[in-house]
Design a protein around this motif. Sequence first.
Motif, PDB file in Angstrom:
ATOM      1  N   ASP A 297       0.697  -1.188   0.143  1.00 39.05           N
ATOM      2  CA  ASP A 297       0.019  -0.078  -0.019  1.00 39.05           C
ATOM      3  C   ASP A 297       0.700   1.325   0.038  1.00 39.05           C
ATOM      4  O   ASP A 297       2.028   1.243   0.708  1.00 39.05           O
ATOM      5  N   GLY A 298       0.334   2.217  -0.745  1.00 39.47           N
ATOM      6  CA  GLY A 298       1.152   3.469  -0.471  1.00 39.47           C
ATOM      7  C   GLY A 298       2.131   3.633  -1.779  1.00 39.47           C
ATOM      8  O   GLY A 298       2.547   4.832  -1.819  1.00 39.47           O
ATOM      9  N   GLU A 299       2.616   2.704  -2.338  1.00 36.15           N
ATOM     10  CA  GLU A 299       3.533   2.785  -3.461  1.00 36.15           C
ATOM     11  C   GLU A 299       2.763   2.817  -4.841  1.00 36.15           C
ATOM     12  O   GLU A 299       1.758   2.201  -5.229  1.00 36.15           O
ATOM     13  N   PRO A 300       3.476   3.426  -5.806  1.00 38.21           N
ATOM     14  CA  PRO A 300       2.815   3.284  -7.286  1.00 38.21           C
ATOM     15  C   PRO A 300       2.872   2.010  -7.630  1.00 38.21           C
ATOM     16  O   PRO A 300       3.925   1.320  -7.580  1.00 38.21           O
ATOM     17  N   ALA A 301       1.692   1.338  -8.013  1.00 34.74           N
ATOM     18  CA  ALA A 301       1.539   0.049  -8.465  1.00 34.74           C
ATOM     19  C   ALA A 301       2.131  -0.084  -9.698  1.00 34.74           C
ATOM     20  O   ALA A 301       2.598  -1.258 -10.099  1.00 34.74           O
ATOM     21  N   SER A 302       2.305   0.856 -10.774  1.00 35.93           N
ATOM     22  CA  SER A 302       2.410   0.635 -12.163  1.00 35.93           C
ATOM     23  C   SER A 302       3.965  -0.084 -12.193  1.00 35.93           C
ATOM     24  O   SER A 302       4.136  -0.925 -12.855  1.00 35.93           O
ATOM     25  N   THR A 303       4.762   0.663 -11.707  1.00 34.25           N
ATOM     26  CA  THR A 303       6.168   0.276 -11.896  1.00 34.25           C
ATOM     27  C   THR A 303       6.586  -1.066 -11.321  1.00 34.25           C
ATOM     28  O   THR A 303       7.150  -1.862 -11.937  1.00 34.25           O
ATOM     29  N   GLU A 304       6.064  -1.287 -10.107  1.00 31.88           N
ATOM     30  CA  GLU A 304       6.250  -2.686  -9.426  1.00 31.88           C
ATOM     31  C   GLU A 304       5.596  -3.807 -10.130  1.00 31.88           C
ATOM     32  O   GLU A 304       5.973  -4.858 -10.254  1.00 31.88           O
ATOM     33  N   PHE A 305       4.436  -3.347 -10.537  1.00 31.54           N
ATOM     34  CA  PHE A 305       3.799  -4.295 -11.586  1.00 31.54           C
ATOM     35  C   PHE A 305       4.459  -4.775 -12.668  1.00 31.54           C
ATOM     36  O   PHE A 305       4.563  -6.016 -12.983  1.00 31.54           O
ATOM     37  N   ALA A 306       5.045  -3.779 -13.407  1.00 33.67           N
ATOM     38  CA  ALA A 306       5.735  -3.951 -14.563  1.00 33.67           C
ATOM     39  C   ALA A 306       6.655  -5.029 -14.286  1.00 33.67           C
ATOM     40  O   ALA A 306       7.130  -6.004 -14.950  1.00 33.67           O
ATOM     41  N   GLN A 307       7.595  -4.658 -12.975  1.00 36.47           N
ATOM     42  CA  GLN A 307       8.549  -5.419 -12.709  1.00 36.47           C
ATOM     43  C   GLN A 307       8.388  -7.050 -12.366  1.00 36.47           C
ATOM     44  O   GLN A 307       8.928  -7.985 -13.054  1.00 36.47           O
ATOM     45  N   ARG A 308       7.245  -7.220 -11.509  1.00 42.70           N
ATOM     46  CA  ARG A 308       6.769  -8.191 -11.197  1.00 42.70           C
ATOM     47  C   ARG A 308       6.110  -9.051 -12.431  1.00 42.70           C
ATOM     48  O   ARG A 308       6.285 -10.273 -12.558  1.00 42.70           O
ATOM     49  N   LEU A 309       5.395  -8.520 -13.296  1.00 40.04           N
ATOM     50  CA  LEU A 309       5.103  -9.101 -14.362  1.00 40.04           C
ATOM     51  C   LEU A 309       6.087  -9.784 -15.447  1.00 40.04           C
ATOM     52  O   LEU A 309       6.173 -10.806 -15.748  1.00 40.04           O
ATOM     53  N   MET A 310       7.312  -8.880 -15.546  1.00 38.59           N
ATOM     54  CA  MET A 310       8.380  -9.580 -16.066  1.00 38.59           C
ATOM     55  C   MET A 310       8.913 -10.836 -15.419  1.00 38.59           C
ATOM     56  O   MET A 310       9.366 -11.774 -16.084  1.00 38.59           O
ATOM     57  N   GLU A 311       9.091 -10.639 -14.115  1.00 38.57           N
ATOM     58  CA  GLU A 311       9.525 -11.975 -13.480  1.00 38.57           C
ATOM     59  C   GLU A 311       8.717 -13.005 -13.574  1.00 38.57           C
ATOM     60  O   GLU A 311       9.087 -14.164 -13.713  1.00 38.57           O
ATOM     61  N   LEU A 312       7.447 -12.985 -13.673  1.00 39.99           N
ATOM     62  CA  LEU A 312       6.397 -14.087 -13.728  1.00 39.99           C
ATOM     63  C   LEU A 312       6.347 -14.669 -15.088  1.00 39.99           C
ATOM     64  O   LEU A 312       6.174 -15.816 -15.093  1.00 39.99           O
ATOM     65  N   LEU A 313       6.598 -13.682 -16.120  1.00 36.46           N
ATOM     66  CA  LEU A 313       6.408 -14.264 -17.253  1.00 36.46           C
ATOM     67  C   LEU A 313       7.780 -14.791 -17.683  1.00 36.46           C
ATOM     68  O   LEU A 313       7.825 -15.439 -19.024  1.00 36.46           O
TER      69      LEU A 313
END
Length: 143
Positions: A119-135
């Motif tokens: 909570d409280g952090e911008p979701a878009s940058t972490e989302f992009a990094q996590r997406l790359m890791e998961l894929l």
Amino acid sequence: MNKLLVMCLLLPFTVLAAEPAAQAAKPIGGSGVGAQLGQLLLGLLVVIGLIFLLAWVMRRVQQIVPRGGQVIKVMATQALGPRDRLVLVQIGGEQILLGLTPGRITPLHVMSEPVHLPDGEPASTEFAQRLMELLGKDQKDKS
């Protein structure tokens, strides 16, 4: 709440109906074009003010409605272009990555383990990094 809104909208009409016919026919400011233009401008400002007031009331009412009971939650979004984006949606305990284009919604990937966003952090940058890791794509493979 709806009765109150209808009453507020009909209030100006009840005031006009209560005026005697002789007073309603007489112009307010004078008989000149400037007075008529001023009256028109004042009426326009009242209507625009009412529009803004109703928009503010609608936003306040929508914030009061509890949103805790939603089954579908948008976890994060990432814009890919002016009209295309990725959306991570959680339905129950399952997360699905969706691709949104102007004419289509395509499920791209069902996450085997859920992505947890702090909570409280911008979701878009972490989302992009996590997406790359998961894929399974490494950031170094972009070249």
